[in-house]
Write a protein that holds these residues in place. Structure first.
Motif, mmCIF file in Angstrom:
data_model
loop_
_atom_site.group_PDB
_atom_site.id
_atom_site.type_symbol
_atom_site.label_atom_id
_atom_site.label_comp_id
_atom_site.label_asym_id
_atom_site.label_seq_id
_atom_site.Cartn_x
_atom_site.Cartn_y
_atom_site.Cartn_z
ATOM 1 N N HIS A 7 -1.994 -53.517 -13.303
ATOM 2 C CA HIS A 7 -1.619 -52.280 -12.630
ATOM 3 C C HIS A 7 -0.126 -52.000 -12.799
ATOM 4 O O HIS A 7 0.272 -50.859 -13.058
ATOM 5 C CB HIS A 7 -1.952 -52.347 -11.138
ATOM 6 N N THR A 10 0.524 -50.903 -16.329
ATOM 7 C CA THR A 10 0.058 -49.526 -16.521
ATOM 8 C C THR A 10 1.073 -48.542 -15.949
ATOM 9 O O THR A 10 1.413 -47.549 -16.599
ATOM 10 C CB THR A 10 -1.318 -49.328 -15.854
ATOM 11 N N SER A 11 1.565 -48.810 -14.754
ATOM 12 C CA SER A 11 2.590 -47.945 -14.149
ATOM 13 C C SER A 11 3.835 -47.902 -15.022
ATOM 14 O O SER A 11 4.400 -46.834 -15.268
ATOM 15 C CB SER A 11 2.973 -48.452 -12.762
ATOM 16 N N VAL A 15 4.943 -44.332 -16.703
ATOM 17 C CA VAL A 15 6.222 -43.742 -16.307
ATOM 18 C C VAL A 15 7.179 -43.729 -17.493
ATOM 19 O O VAL A 15 7.961 -42.786 -17.658
ATOM 20 C CB VAL A 15 6.820 -44.482 -15.088
ATOM 21 N N SER A 29 8.418 -48.102 -10.551
ATOM 22 C CA SER A 29 6.976 -47.840 -10.447
ATOM 23 C C SER A 29 6.185 -49.140 -10.521
ATOM 24 O O SER A 29 5.206 -49.323 -9.794
ATOM 25 C CB SER A 29 6.524 -46.870 -11.533
ATOM 26 N N THR A 33 3.952 -50.738 -7.423
ATOM 27 C CA THR A 33 2.559 -51.128 -7.624
ATOM 28 C C THR A 33 2.345 -52.593 -7.270
ATOM 29 O O THR A 33 1.354 -52.940 -6.640
ATOM 30 C CB THR A 33 2.139 -50.864 -9.083
ATOM 31 N N SER A 57 -7.368 -49.369 -14.749
ATOM 32 C CA SER A 57 -6.002 -49.371 -15.294
ATOM 33 C C SER A 57 -6.025 -49.576 -16.803
ATOM 34 O O SER A 57 -5.315 -48.882 -17.539
ATOM 35 C CB SER A 57 -5.157 -50.452 -14.634
#
Length: 177
Positions: A7, A10-11, A15, A29, A33, A57
């Motif tokens: 996760h 992925t953030s 971003v 970010s 998370t 994700s």
């Protein structure tokens, strides 16, 4: 718990695509998370909710790669991730619908009909091969593709003896006092 790093990654990646070169936003970010309370206290549980979130994700990352360059191999990976999300929990359908809507919208905007249809076909076939057998089995056994486990005797017995409480958004973003 280690799978929760997916996760954060992925953030970080998403971003980074929106704000290229802004490492503070990317790291912020990812940190948000990683330290979101609902992730922290659910990370130690074994269950389909957490693994579904991980596959969702991964599906978002696969979707970004397909949108960058729509190849059959990337579409295959997208279908596999989406199918694994749907296989772990039906709510993975939200990401499936979003992914196909995104690919379809891109196809309409760019007018690249052949590549868009090919990506959706490959992803859809792999998705069905990955999770379709399970939903087909449910139709065969239960008469519906979406059999809730809480309707079985053992789970409903334990669920009904637990205390019930009203929850708001604050229970998911704050620690319980």
């Amino acid at each position: 718990s280690v799978l929760g790093l997916v996760h954060a990654w992925t953030s970080f990646v998403l971003v980074g695509r929106l704000l290229p070169g802004n490492r503070i936003a990317q790291l912020g970010s990812a940190a948000f998370t990683l330290f979101l309370p609902v992730h922290l206290y659910s990370a130690g549980f074994l269950g389909n909710e957490y693994i579904c979130a991980v596959f969702c994700s991964l599906s978002l990352l696969a979707l970004v790669r397909v949108l960058d360059r729509p190849t059959a191999l990337r579409a295959l990976w997208l279908g596999l991730c989406l199918g694994a999300a749907m296989l772990s929990k039906f709510t993975g359908f939200v990401v499936v619908a979003g992914a196909f809507a995104t690919i379809g919208l891109r196809m309409l905007l760019t007018r690249e009909w052949a590549s868009g249809i090919r990506v959706m076909a490959v992803s859809g076939i792999v998705l069905l091969l990955t999770c379709g057998w399970f939903y087909g089995r449910n139709v065969w056994v239960y008469g519906t593709p979406f059999q809730m486990s809480r309707e079985t005797f053992v789970l409903s017995r334990y669920e009904n003896i637990q205390t019930k409480g009203r929850r708001t958004i604050w229970e998911y973003v704050l620690f319980d006092p």
